[in-house]
Write a protein that holds these residues in place. Sequence first.
Motif, mmCIF file in Angstrom:
data_model
loop_
_atom_site.group_PDB
_atom_site.id
_atom_site.type_symbol
_atom_site.label_atom_id
_atom_site.label_comp_id
_atom_site.label_asym_id
_atom_site.label_seq_id
_atom_site.Cartn_x
_atom_site.Cartn_y
_atom_site.Cartn_z
ATOM 1 N N VAL A 1 119.136 7.603 10.248
ATOM 2 C CA VAL A 1 120.008 8.432 9.414
ATOM 3 C C VAL A 1 119.870 8.041 7.950
ATOM 4 C CG1 VAL A 1 122.412 8.981 8.866
ATOM 5 C CG2 VAL A 1 121.666 8.919 11.252
ATOM 6 N N LEU A 2 119.904 6.723 7.685
ATOM 7 C CA LEU A 2 119.791 6.246 6.306
ATOM 8 C C LEU A 2 118.436 6.597 5.705
ATOM 9 C CD1 LEU A 2 121.470 2.720 6.623
ATOM 10 C CD2 LEU A 2 122.390 4.725 5.455
ATOM 11 N N LEU A 3 117.391 6.547 6.534
ATOM 12 C CA LEU A 3 116.056 6.888 6.044
ATOM 13 C C LEU A 3 116.001 8.355 5.613
ATOM 14 C CD1 LEU A 3 113.070 6.198 5.594
ATOM 15 C CD2 LEU A 3 112.653 6.761 7.994
ATOM 16 N N VAL A 4 116.516 9.232 6.436
ATOM 17 C CA VAL A 4 116.502 10.667 6.116
ATOM 18 C C VAL A 4 117.345 10.947 4.875
ATOM 19 C CG1 VAL A 4 117.186 12.957 6.909
ATOM 20 C CG2 VAL A 4 116.046 11.385 8.486
ATOM 21 N N LEU A 5 118.543 10.370 4.817
ATOM 22 C CA LEU A 5 119.440 10.621 3.691
ATOM 23 C C LEU A 5 118.896 10.077 2.376
ATOM 24 C CD1 LEU A 5 122.954 9.870 5.266
ATOM 25 C CD2 LEU A 5 121.927 12.104 4.789
ATOM 26 N N SER A 6 118.117 8.993 2.465
ATOM 27 C CA SER A 6 117.623 8.351 1.241
ATOM 28 C C SER A 6 116.281 8.899 0.761
ATOM 29 C CB SER A 6 117.488 6.832 1.465
ATOM 30 O OG SER A 6 116.491 6.541 2.440
ATOM 31 N N LEU A 7 115.653 9.796 1.519
ATOM 32 C CA LEU A 7 114.337 10.316 1.143
ATOM 33 C C LEU A 7 114.289 10.938 -0.262
ATOM 34 C CD1 LEU A 7 112.864 11.805 4.449
ATOM 35 C CD2 LEU A 7 112.114 9.777 3.187
ATOM 36 N N PRO A 8 115.312 11.718 -0.672
ATOM 37 C CA PRO A 8 115.277 12.232 -2.052
ATOM 38 C C PRO A 8 115.251 11.110 -3.091
ATOM 39 C CG PRO A 8 116.864 13.452 -0.746
ATOM 40 C CD PRO A 8 116.438 12.281 0.094
ATOM 41 N N LEU A 9 115.949 10.019 -2.805
ATOM 42 C CA LEU A 9 115.945 8.877 -3.710
ATOM 43 C C LEU A 9 114.577 8.209 -3.739
ATOM 44 C CD1 LEU A 9 117.691 7.225 -5.613
ATOM 45 C CD2 LEU A 9 118.457 5.854 -3.667
ATOM 46 N N TRP A 10 113.910 8.174 -2.581
ATOM 47 C CA TRP A 10 112.543 7.641 -2.509
ATOM 48 C C TRP A 10 111.629 8.399 -3.472
ATOM 49 C CZ3 TRP A 10 109.929 5.140 2.146
ATOM 50 C CH2 TRP A 10 110.838 4.392 2.903
ATOM 51 N N VAL A 11 111.738 9.721 -3.445
ATOM 52 C CA VAL A 11 110.884 10.563 -4.287
ATOM 53 C C VAL A 11 111.147 10.276 -5.767
ATOM 54 C CG1 VAL A 11 110.331 12.931 -4.947
ATOM 55 C CG2 VAL A 11 110.720 12.370 -2.539
ATOM 56 N N ALA B 1 120.169 -3.173 -8.187
ATOM 57 C CA ALA B 1 120.867 -2.350 -7.201
ATOM 58 C C ALA B 1 120.319 -2.543 -5.790
ATOM 59 C CB ALA B 1 120.763 -0.874 -7.594
ATOM 60 N N SER B 2 119.314 -3.426 -5.641
ATOM 61 C CA SER B 2 118.644 -3.679 -4.358
ATOM 62 C C SER B 2 117.954 -2.444 -3.798
ATOM 63 C CB SER B 2 119.646 -4.226 -3.317
ATOM 64 O OG SER B 2 120.172 -5.469 -3.722
ATOM 65 N N LEU B 3 117.645 -1.476 -4.657
ATOM 66 C CA LEU B 3 116.962 -0.262 -4.206
ATOM 67 C C LEU B 3 115.490 -0.514 -3.898
ATOM 68 C CD1 LEU B 3 118.460 2.496 -6.548
ATOM 69 C CD2 LEU B 3 118.995 2.044 -4.148
ATOM 70 N N ASP B 4 114.934 -1.610 -4.421
ATOM 71 C CA ASP B 4 113.541 -1.924 -4.117
ATOM 72 C C ASP B 4 113.345 -2.216 -2.628
ATOM 73 O OD1 ASP B 4 115.127 -4.261 -4.694
ATOM 74 O OD2 ASP B 4 113.277 -5.455 -4.602
ATOM 75 N N GLU B 5 114.446 -2.491 -1.919
ATOM 76 C CA GLU B 5 114.371 -2.820 -0.499
ATOM 77 C C GLU B 5 114.353 -1.578 0.406
ATOM 78 O OE1 GLU B 5 114.189 -5.985 0.166
ATOM 79 O OE2 GLU B 5 115.139 -7.060 -1.492
ATOM 80 N N LEU B 6 114.611 -0.402 -0.147
ATOM 81 C CA LEU B 6 114.729 0.818 0.661
ATOM 82 C C LEU B 6 113.563 1.050 1.638
ATOM 83 C CD1 LEU B 6 116.238 3.737 -1.467
ATOM 84 C CD2 LEU B 6 117.095 2.788 0.684
ATOM 85 N N PRO B 7 112.299 0.846 1.213
ATOM 86 C CA PRO B 7 111.191 1.098 2.138
ATOM 87 C C PRO B 7 111.232 0.256 3.412
ATOM 88 C CG PRO B 7 110.381 1.051 -0.108
ATOM 89 C CD PRO B 7 111.804 0.583 -0.156
ATOM 90 N N GLN B 8 112.040 -0.786 3.412
ATOM 91 C CA GLN B 8 112.135 -1.611 4.612
ATOM 92 C C GLN B 8 112.866 -0.898 5.746
ATOM 93 O OE1 GLN B 8 113.158 -5.857 4.008
ATOM 94 N NE2 GLN B 8 112.685 -5.525 1.855
#
Length: 213
Positions: free
Chosen positions: A16-26, A111-118
């Motif tokens: 769920v978190l992966l799908v929701l965060s995909l726009p932020l990934w882009v 913001a620890s956003l660098d960890e998102l790809p994990q």
Amino acid sequence: WGRILKRLTDIVLGGVLLVLSLPLWVIVATVIKLSDPSGPVFYKAKRMSRFGTPIYVYKFRTIKQAYNNMSPEEGFTKMGKPELAKKYRASGDQLLGDPRITTIGRLLRAASLDELPQLWNVLHGEISLVGPRALDTYELDQYDKKNLILSVKSGLTSLALVSGRHAMSFEERRKLDLYYVQNWSFWLDIVIITKTIRVVIERLFRRGARYVS
């Protein structure tokens, strides 16, 4: 049963978190590429997880391409400031105003956003949503209770992260990791995940406000 429940939580909530965060990934990937076109968007780091199994965790690249894929010692030596490597290690593998980090990288790390790809590592079962921070060989060698830390999967987030990781010493962070391993419960994971989301949002807006002002 605890291990099964934890894995199910990783799959469902992690997905769920992966799908929701995909726009932020882009958005993050685009900014990284525009700010430092010569380097890749992602960084792959070798870490040790459960039972000492070597894994590769993925992060958004926050290091300038000139020092990417180098150890702190190699990077600071190339920079002509080898003394900063000792300061970096003595400060618990962190350095205020680290010159190797890009401008956008500072925001991502704060913001620890660098960890998102994990989240990808979580879905693959290499790490868990919550657990001790994944350590490299150097960090493990500095730790006298590494076998206890390695008895569980490493985590995307941790008790140390929601307790003010950036203001804590290496020893303090490891004590919290030990506490987590010895006192794990499903509800403790839920509390840490909830606090992580809150902390990330607070840091992102606080740090972002500084860039805008």
